[in-house]
Design a protein around this motif. Structure first.
Motif, PDB file in Angstrom:
ATOM      1  N   ILE A  90     -65.055  53.500  37.355  1.00  0.00           N
ATOM      2  CA  ILE A  90     -64.318  54.646  36.591  1.00  0.00           C
ATOM      3  C   ILE A  90     -62.945  54.926  37.037  1.00  0.00           C
ATOM      4  O   ILE A  90     -62.088  54.878  36.254  1.00  0.00           O
ATOM      5  N   GLY A  91     -62.932  55.026  38.272  1.00  0.00           N
ATOM      6  CA  GLY A  91     -61.548  55.498  39.118  1.00  0.00           C
ATOM      7  C   GLY A  91     -60.363  54.522  38.726  1.00  0.00           C
ATOM      8  O   GLY A  91     -59.388  54.683  38.428  1.00  0.00           O
ATOM      9  N   ALA A  92     -61.230  53.322  39.139  1.00  0.00           N
ATOM     10  CA  ALA A  92     -60.026  52.201  38.720  1.00  0.00           C
ATOM     11  C   ALA A  92     -59.437  52.055  37.522  1.00  0.00           C
ATOM     12  O   ALA A  92     -58.315  51.806  37.230  1.00  0.00           O
ATOM     13  N   PRO A 103     -57.788  62.230  39.304  1.00  0.00           N
ATOM     14  CA  PRO A 103     -59.097  62.397  39.811  1.00  0.00           C
ATOM     15  C   PRO A 103     -60.042  62.082  38.691  1.00  0.00           C
ATOM     16  O   PRO A 103     -59.612  61.617  37.521  1.00  0.00           O
ATOM     17  N   LEU A 104     -61.372  61.927  39.201  1.00  0.00           N
ATOM     18  CA  LEU A 104     -62.521  61.373  38.030  1.00  0.00           C
ATOM     19  C   LEU A 104     -62.394  62.216  36.991  1.00  0.00           C
ATOM     20  O   LEU A 104     -62.329  63.443  37.115  1.00  0.00           O
ATOM     21  N   PRO A 105     -62.609  61.851  35.913  1.00  0.00           N
ATOM     22  CA  PRO A 105     -62.797  62.899  34.619  1.00  0.00           C
ATOM     23  C   PRO A 105     -64.076  63.746  34.982  1.00  0.00           C
ATOM     24  O   PRO A 105     -65.115  63.247  35.464  1.00  0.00           O
ATOM     25  N   LEU A 145     -63.818  59.246  28.670  1.00  0.00           N
ATOM     26  CA  LEU A 145     -64.087  60.392  29.574  1.00  0.00           C
ATOM     27  C   LEU A 145     -62.861  61.091  29.785  1.00  0.00           C
ATOM     28  O   LEU A 145     -62.700  62.424  29.903  1.00  0.00           O
ATOM     29  N   LEU A 146     -61.748  60.351  29.813  1.00  0.00           N
ATOM     30  CA  LEU A 146     -60.247  61.091  30.097  1.00  0.00           C
ATOM     31  C   LEU A 146     -60.348  61.851  28.666  1.00  0.00           C
ATOM     32  O   LEU A 146     -59.774  63.247  28.976  1.00  0.00           O
TER      33      LEU A 146
END
Length: 194
Positions: A90-92, A103-105, A145-146
């Motif tokens: 997810i981060g990538a 940052p991660l969502p 998610l964003l």
């Protein structure tokens, strides 16, 4: 309530993506955690955790290491399909979308009607975890998610991905896309010699 369960699983562990389709009656599972982002869609019945309730068609988003439990909200049981994605995937994807470290969502509403995320989860199940489709769908999950994290709204709008264009490129690069029409033509022209 009758405690019953049926589980089907397709695992892509090398890609840090796992798919699970399950149906439970009664107590589904005790309190536990995952080291992934579990993102699921309730298919039937209703799912009830200690605090939240998910009805048919609703999306449940849990964050890595978030405690949760589950049980059927009615005697009819509940069913869902869920994807577990490693946070680094997810981060990538988030970095690819925003073109900068982000940052991660964090989705504040763990259960919601979210057609975008529901569509991405459902499509992952039909993709068979084919690598290009899987990567495009992880990007869609990250985009969803964003969009669901108000603190990252300004970041998410910067670089939208053209999913239709990605699908066309994938189809173009797939050698079977070009060969299928030729195979059909030859199959129609061929007649057995016996």
């Amino acid at each position: 309530m009758n405690d019953r369960a049926a589980i089907g699983c397709a695992v892509g562990t090398g890609w840090r993506v796992e798919l699970l389709q399950a149906w439970f009656g009664g107590r589904g599972f005790a309190t536990h955690r995952h080291d992934t982002y579990p993102i699921g869609v309730t298919d039937m019945g209703d799912y009830r955790g200690s605090v939240e309730r998910s009805l048919r068609g609703q999306v449940t988003v849990l964050h890595p290491d978030e405690k949760h439990d589950g049980r059927a909200g009615t005697d009819r049981g509940f069913g869902y399909h869920i994807v577990y994605v490693a946070p680094d995937r997810i981060g990538a994807a988030v970095r690819a979308i925003t073109a900068r470290p982000t940052p991660l969502p964090f989705v504040r509403e763990p259960v919601a009607l979210n057609p975008f995320l529901a569509g991405a989860v459902t499509e992952l199940f039909s993709s068979g975890l084919e690598p290009l489709a899987r990567d495009a769908l992880i990007l869609r999950l990250a985009e969803g998610l964003l969009a669901a994290d108000p603190s990252l709204q300004t970041v998410a709008g910067a670089h939208r991905l053209d999913f239709a264009g990605l699908a066309r490129a994938r189809a173009f690069l797939d050698p079977w896309t070009l060969l299928r029409p030729l195979i059909r033509i030859h199959a129609r022209q061929w007649t057995p010699s016996w």
